[in-house]
Design an enzyme around this catalytic site. Structure first.
Site, PDB file in Angstrom:
ATOM      1  N   THR A 442      -1.852  -9.694  -6.360  1.00 26.14           N
ATOM      2  CA  THR A 442      -0.934  -8.589  -6.620  1.00 26.14           C
ATOM      3  C   THR A 442       0.380  -8.776  -5.881  1.00 26.14           C
ATOM      4  O   THR A 442       0.428  -9.427  -4.819  1.00 26.14           O
ATOM      5  CB  THR A 442      -1.571  -7.258  -6.177  1.00 26.14           C
ATOM      6  OG1 THR A 442      -0.603  -6.209  -6.249  1.00 26.14           O
ATOM      7  CG2 THR A 442      -2.083  -7.338  -4.748  1.00 26.14           C
ATOM      8  N   TYR A 485      -5.433  -1.300   0.392  1.00 26.51           N
ATOM      9  CA  TYR A 485      -5.451  -2.123  -0.821  1.00 26.51           C
ATOM     10  C   TYR A 485      -4.655  -3.412  -0.608  1.00 26.51           C
ATOM     11  O   TYR A 485      -5.107  -4.511  -0.963  1.00 26.51           O
ATOM     12  CB  TYR A 485      -4.875  -1.332  -1.993  1.00 26.51           C
ATOM     13  CG  TYR A 485      -4.670  -2.151  -3.243  1.00 26.51           C
ATOM     14  CD1 TYR A 485      -5.749  -2.495  -4.053  1.00 26.51           C
ATOM     15  CD2 TYR A 485      -3.405  -2.596  -3.609  1.00 26.51           C
ATOM     16  CE1 TYR A 485      -5.571  -3.261  -5.200  1.00 26.51           C
ATOM     17  CE2 TYR A 485      -3.213  -3.355  -4.753  1.00 26.51           C
ATOM     18  CZ  TYR A 485      -4.293  -3.692  -5.546  1.00 26.51           C
ATOM     19  OH  TYR A 485      -4.108  -4.449  -6.674  1.00 26.51           O
TER      20      TYR A 485
END
Length: 675
Positions: A442, A485
């Site tokens: 990501t 995250y």
């Protein structure tokens, strides 16, 4: 009469403590959500005798009875009446229990037709049989109560032992107890409390032996599974669904599933606080109210929906080694699987179906490709299972993840276990059976990019640095993890690269920006382009966190899939290196620009409101994709306006639109597949 998968949702079990009005109301909402109408709950004789106990049950039982069919389980001796001064001790006056049953029926009899006498009498925490080794006290107590309850017109269930004990059952028959009741409660927890390598066989075998033992004493005795369930303490929500279906098919007259919600970790169970982790994970819903897989499937399609989805889990039958896609039922995973199977490859999808709605993608893949698809409904944290599947696969695309920043802030441990621990476990499996490994990382690994100077330019933030403005953020940018995250995905990103560099695993990393397109069930937390479109089509208000001028480079899923397949093809040159994957500067767009385009597409305004910025949110992120495009010779990606229109077309076909779209006639519903 035995139950079957075609029948309605079975009953559920939930215990309530005095004063838990809020949890009771939430439980009823959960029951309505999953379609349950029968509830087994306890009526504590001990709690009733406390100062506020009668008042509590005066509220609880009538309130529940207005909404569901009740089966109260009456147990626990008031300490003041107990031989031992504890709630599991026999009452000094055995008839006191029958007297209390009379009070219960007189006071609450209009709330229920059946009641259960005691719970797990062979469990020392419920009945101290050390003071009643010949069971005379228990039989006298329960027999008198059963006789009187039937005289008052109630159907009586004898509380089920746990574990099941045929010798105890025979003794209940010889002592006359079975002749005074209408049904026997049966408990069973295969895979959690009942070891399948030990005494447990299957429901049919268990219930058959119980019927055979009880028949000489009461040939009409009903068998109710009053408590069964499966703890997801190991993260195996799909196994919970399978155990549920096994119980549904059991030849029992009634079934109650335990339980509705997980027990909060700060609440003590009978044995004590956190005595056994399994106790805390039996719920259909987490303790914070989030549904697990079984609850979501029941909500979406009832018992039949659970069975249909479980039926998709089947072993590989191809002669060739399949491609493994973890998270293959998700948005990108299902599009990747579709492309690979359309090209003739066999795909094995491993997915826990943790994200709401993705079971639709699995059904779609099955309908589209049949035997080219194999599926396992499992969690990547199941290392033994992952070792088993990896050794037979030709390549691995690792897309399974906890995908929302917001969820990581709520439950950082779960985020860590899925994203980092799960990835390292999978890497270990690949290290033993080296095959090409492509990891979905990501752009969050670069942090919030707060050091990049920005200026507002036509409703978008733009970098003051001309090189970044022209090309975006490159792979040379230092990593800066923020939010749980970001830490878990960033840690996994680095482990993948180091397994390639240090241990020779042929692995690469694609650091994705915002991917969008068909088969995306976007939410406010993840998949924002689809979420904006879905909300707009339904006429719902959209919340924008920040000012809406933040910029992302959005990439149509078709182009993302081409990059994943290309990375596998060129894994020798790409191993040990990270690559940015996004729409690049040509597809850099702000949130308000996307909303304006959506308004043009649907022909009406989109309602929006603004809230504060969220933790770690980037004002500007655009991928510098030159390294990846050069390595894979990728064509120019689909422009964002065309891509969003195509997504809108797909959503309209999926009935997400409340009204026909206004201006899509010039957009082709499909474009040629890009290799």
């Amino acid at each position: 009469m035995s139950m079957s998968r075609q029948e309605n949702m079975p009953g559920v079990v939930e215990w309530f403590r005095p004063g838990e009005q809020v949890r009771v109301e939430r439980a009823l909402r959960h029951m309505e959500t999953i379609g349950a109408t029968h509830l087994r709950t306890h009526l504590s004789w001990a709690d009733f005798h406390t100062e506020a106990g009668a008042e509590w049950y005066d509220w609880l039982l009538p309130f529940l009875a207005r909404h569901v069919e009740l089966l109260p389980c009456v147990h626990y001796t008031p300490p003041s009446l107990s031989e031992t001064g504890r709630s599991n001790g026999p009452p000094r006056e055995l008839r006191a229990y029958a007297d209390f049953i009379d009070v219960v029926i007189g006071r609450y009899g209009n709330c229920f037709d059946s009641l259960e006498l005691w719970n797990e009498p062979n469990n020392l925490l419920d009945w101290d049989w050390r003071l009643d080794t010949d069971w005379h006290k228990f039989c006298e107590m329960v027999g008198a109560a059963a006789y009187w309850a039937r005289e008052r017109g109630k159907r009586v269930v004898l509380g089920g032992p746990c574990p099941n004990d045929l010798n105890w059952l025979k003794l209940m028959g010889e002592r006359g107890v079975l002749g005074t009741v209408d049904a026997l409660g049966v408990h069973g927890f295969p895979g959690t409390w009942d070891s399948e390598e030990g005494l447990w066989k299957n429901w049919g075998s268990l219930l058959g032996s119980i019927r055979e033992t009880a028949a000489p004493f009461n040939s009409d005795l009903g068998l109710w599974i009053t408590e069964t369930g499966h703890s997801t303490w190991r993260g195996d929500s799909s196994e919970q669904a399978r155990r549920f279906l096994d119980a549904i098919e059991a030849p029992a007259d009634r079934l109650y599933w335990y339980g509705l919600e997980d027990i909060p970790h700060d609440i003590a169970v009978q044995e004590g606080l956190r005595f056994d982790e399994r106790h805390y994970h039996f719920g259909l819903f987490r303790s914070d109210g989030r549904p697990k897989l079984l609850a979501r499937l029941l909500t979406a399609g009832g018992v039949a929906g659970v069975a249909e989805t479980a039926a998709l889990a089947r072993p590989a039958i191809a002669n060739t080694r399949p491609v493994l896609i973890t998270g293959g039922a998700g948005f990108i995973g299902s599009n990747l699987a579709d492309r690979l199977m359309s090209a003739g490859e066999h795909v094995l999808v491993v997915d826990s179906l943790a994200r709401a709605g993705v079971q639709k993608n699995l059904h779609w893949l099955n309908e589209s490709h049949g035997n080219r698809l194999s599926a396992r409904l499992a969690d990547i944290r199941d290392t033994a299972m992952m070792n088993d599947v990896v050794k037979d696969c030709s390549s691995v695309f690792h897309l399974a993840a906890q995908v929302a920043v917001t969820s990581s802030l709520i439950d950082p441990l779960d985020d860590f276990e899925v994203n980092l621990k799960g990835t390292v476990g999978l890497l270990e499996a690949v290290r033993r059976s080296p095959v090409p490994f492509v990891f979905a990382s990501t752009n969050k690994v670069y942090g919030d990019l707060a050091d990049i100077g920005l200026e507002l330019d036509c409703e978008t933030y733009a970098p003051k640095d001309e090189a970044i403005r022209a090309n975006g953020i490159s792979e040379k940018r230092p990593l800066d993890f923020e939010t749980p995250y970001g830490c878990s995905k960033g840690g996994a990103d680095q482990y993948v690269l180091d397994y390639a560099r240090s241990l020779g695993v042929p692995a690469t990393v694609l650091r994705m920006s915002c991917i969008y397109g068909p088969r995306q069930f976007g939410t406010e937390d993840q998949g924002w382009v689809a979420h904006f479109l879905i909300s707009a089509l339904k006429g719902e208000e959209i919340t924008i966190f920040g000012d809406g001028h933040q910029v992302r480079d959005i990439l149509f899923v078709e182009d993302a899939v081409a990059a994943y397949i290309g990375a596998r093809k060129h894994i020798g040159a790409m191993a040990g290196r990270p690559f940015n994957l996004g729409g690049g500067p040509a597809n850099a767009v702000s949130l308000v620009q996307v909303l304006a385009h959506i308004e043009d597409l649907i022909g009406r305004p989109v309602h929006r409101r603004f809230e504060d910025w969220r933790n770690g949110d980037q004002r500007y992120y655009v991928s510098d994709t030159r390294l990846l495009r050069t390595a894979l010779s990728l064509p120019e990606p689909i422009d964002w306006q065309t891509g969003i229109a195509r997504l809108a077309r797909w959503l309209e076909a999926e009935d997400a639109a409340a009204a026909p779209l206004a201006s899509l006639s010039s957009i082709q519903p499909a474009m040629e597949v890009r290799a």
